[in-house]
Design a protein around this motif. Structure first.
Motif, PDB file in Angstrom:
ATOM      1  N   ALA A  61       6.802 -20.564 -66.185  1.00 22.19           N
ATOM      2  CA  ALA A  61       7.451 -21.851 -66.452  1.00 22.19           C
ATOM      3  C   ALA A  61       7.015 -22.401 -67.804  1.00 22.19           C
ATOM      4  CB  ALA A  61       7.126 -22.844 -65.340  1.00 22.19           C
ATOM      5  N   GLY A  62       5.740 -22.292 -68.104  1.00 21.48           N
ATOM      6  CA  GLY A  62       5.241 -22.747 -69.406  1.00 21.48           C
ATOM      7  C   GLY A  62       5.836 -21.942 -70.552  1.00 21.48           C
ATOM      8  N   ALA A  63       5.960 -20.638 -70.363  1.00 19.31           N
ATOM      9  CA  ALA A  63       6.542 -19.791 -71.403  1.00 19.31           C
ATOM     10  C   ALA A  63       8.012 -20.143 -71.634  1.00 19.31           C
ATOM     11  CB  ALA A  63       6.400 -18.318 -71.023  1.00 19.31           C
ATOM     12  N   MET A  64       8.742 -20.433 -70.562  1.00 14.10           N
ATOM     13  CA  MET A  64      10.147 -20.826 -70.723  1.00 14.10           C
ATOM     14  C   MET A  64      10.260 -22.160 -71.461  1.00 14.10           C
ATOM     15  SD  MET A  64      12.116 -19.568 -67.291  1.00 14.10           S
ATOM     16  CE  MET A  64      10.890 -20.019 -66.089  1.00 14.10           C
ATOM     17  N   CYS A  65       9.322 -23.070 -71.223  1.00 17.19           N
ATOM     18  CA  CYS A  65       9.341 -24.348 -71.936  1.00 17.19           C
ATOM     19  C   CYS A  65       9.043 -24.146 -73.422  1.00 17.19           C
ATOM     20  CB  CYS A  65       8.328 -25.312 -71.333  1.00 17.19           C
ATOM     21  SG  CYS A  65       8.846 -25.960 -69.749  1.00 17.19           S
ATOM     22  N   VAL A  66       8.094 -23.283 -73.730  1.00 15.96           N
ATOM     23  CA  VAL A  66       7.798 -22.986 -75.136  1.00 15.96           C
ATOM     24  C   VAL A  66       9.023 -22.366 -75.796  1.00 15.96           C
ATOM     25  CG1 VAL A  66       6.408 -21.521 -76.659  1.00 15.96           C
ATOM     26  CG2 VAL A  66       5.316 -22.807 -74.814  1.00 15.96           C
ATOM     27  N   TYR A  67       9.692 -21.461 -75.109  1.00 11.48           N
ATOM     28  CA  TYR A  67      10.916 -20.858 -75.630  1.00 11.48           C
ATOM     29  C   TYR A  67      11.987 -21.931 -75.872  1.00 11.48           C
ATOM     30  CZ  TYR A  67      15.104 -17.947 -75.868  1.00 11.48           C
ATOM     31  OH  TYR A  67      16.280 -17.371 -76.265  1.00 11.48           O
ATOM     32  N   GLY A  68      12.123 -22.858 -74.934  1.00 12.63           N
ATOM     33  CA  GLY A  68      13.087 -23.946 -75.101  1.00 12.63           C
ATOM     34  C   GLY A  68      12.742 -24.843 -76.273  1.00 12.63           C
ATOM     35  N   LEU A  69      11.451 -25.119 -76.451  1.00 12.23           N
ATOM     36  CA  LEU A  69      11.039 -25.961 -77.566  1.00 12.23           C
ATOM     37  C   LEU A  69      11.267 -25.282 -78.908  1.00 12.23           C
ATOM     38  CD1 LEU A  69       7.793 -27.577 -76.143  1.00 12.23           C
ATOM     39  CD2 LEU A  69       9.950 -28.711 -76.689  1.00 12.23           C
ATOM     40  N   LEU A  70      11.114 -23.965 -78.944  1.00 12.14           N
ATOM     41  CA  LEU A  70      11.368 -23.246 -80.193  1.00 12.14           C
ATOM     42  C   LEU A  70      12.833 -23.335 -80.602  1.00 12.14           C
ATOM     43  CD1 LEU A  70       9.168 -20.051 -79.712  1.00 12.14           C
ATOM     44  CD2 LEU A  70       8.725 -22.011 -81.198  1.00 12.14           C
ATOM     45  N   HIS A  71      13.709 -23.445 -79.641  1.00 16.66           N
ATOM     46  CA  HIS A  71      15.138 -23.526 -79.931  1.00 16.66           C
ATOM     47  C   HIS A  71      15.650 -24.965 -79.920  1.00 16.66           C
ATOM     48  CE1 HIS A  71      15.695 -19.231 -80.058  1.00 16.66           C
ATOM     49  NE2 HIS A  71      14.906 -19.146 -78.999  1.00 16.66           N
ATOM     50  N   ALA A  72      14.766 -25.942 -79.761  1.00 15.74           N
ATOM     51  CA  ALA A  72      15.179 -27.344 -79.729  1.00 15.74           C
ATOM     52  C   ALA A  72      15.484 -27.887 -81.115  1.00 15.74           C
ATOM     53  CB  ALA A  72      14.106 -28.187 -79.057  1.00 15.74           C
ATOM     54  N   ALA A  73      15.183 -27.130 -82.152  1.00 18.19           N
ATOM     55  CA  ALA A  73      15.473 -27.580 -83.519  1.00 18.19           C
ATOM     56  C   ALA A  73      16.969 -27.507 -83.828  1.00 18.19           C
ATOM     57  CB  ALA A  73      14.693 -26.730 -84.516  1.00 18.19           C
ATOM     58  N   ASP A  74      17.728 -26.859 -82.989  1.00 12.50           N
ATOM     59  CA  ASP A  74      19.179 -26.782 -83.171  1.00 12.50           C
ATOM     60  C   ASP A  74      19.764 -28.189 -83.073  1.00 12.50           C
ATOM     61  OD1 ASP A  74      21.813 -26.074 -83.288  1.00 12.50           O
ATOM     62  OD2 ASP A  74      21.848 -24.977 -81.390  1.00 12.50           O
ATOM     63  N   PRO A  75      20.563 -28.605 -84.050  1.00  9.21           N
ATOM     64  CA  PRO A  75      21.094 -29.968 -84.017  1.00  9.21           C
ATOM     65  C   PRO A  75      22.040 -30.235 -82.838  1.00  9.21           C
ATOM     66  CG  PRO A  75      21.924 -28.761 -85.934  1.00  9.21           C
ATOM     67  CD  PRO A  75      20.943 -27.885 -85.245  1.00  9.21           C
ATOM     68  N   GLN A  76      22.543 -29.218 -82.192  1.00  7.34           N
ATOM     69  CA  GLN A  76      23.440 -29.417 -81.052  1.00  7.34           C
ATOM     70  C   GLN A  76      22.680 -29.677 -79.744  1.00  7.34           C
ATOM     71  OE1 GLN A  76      25.927 -25.958 -81.011  1.00  7.34           O
ATOM     72  NE2 GLN A  76      27.214 -26.709 -82.683  1.00  7.34           N
TER      73      GLN A  76
END
Length: 84
Positions: free
Chosen positions: A36-51
């Motif tokens: 779960a923590g790894a999936m959150c880190v993955y999500g945060l890495l892609h949160a820079a997308d303006p969409q």
């Protein structure tokens, strides 16, 4: 059987089996929390997308914080069980 376990009258082999099962279940819990923590880190890495909406980033941060907190609790339980 339960009163015998609570009174401490269980055999050492039975208690060792219970300890092994508790360690196994804590290990499985640790594995899922780490995923779960790894999936959150993955999500945060892609949160820079303006969409990506802001609340997704906040959600990832909150879940990551909760996962790290729970990993710490499970790790403490695992260490305590190992020492007994």
């Amino acid at each position: 059987m339960l009163p015998a376990i609570l009174d401490g009258a269980a055999s050492p082999a039975h208690l060792a089996g219970m300890k092994t099962m508790m360690q196994f279940l804590l290990g499985v819990r640790l594995l899922f929390l780490s995923a779960a923590g790894a999936m959150c880190v993955y999500g945060l890495l892609h949160a820079a997308d303006p969409q990506v909406q802001w609340y997704w980033t906040v959600g990832h941060v909150v879940v990551l914080a909760v996962s790290v907190f729970l990993i710490g609790k499970v790790w403490a339980s695992l260490k305590a069980t190992w020492k007994e």
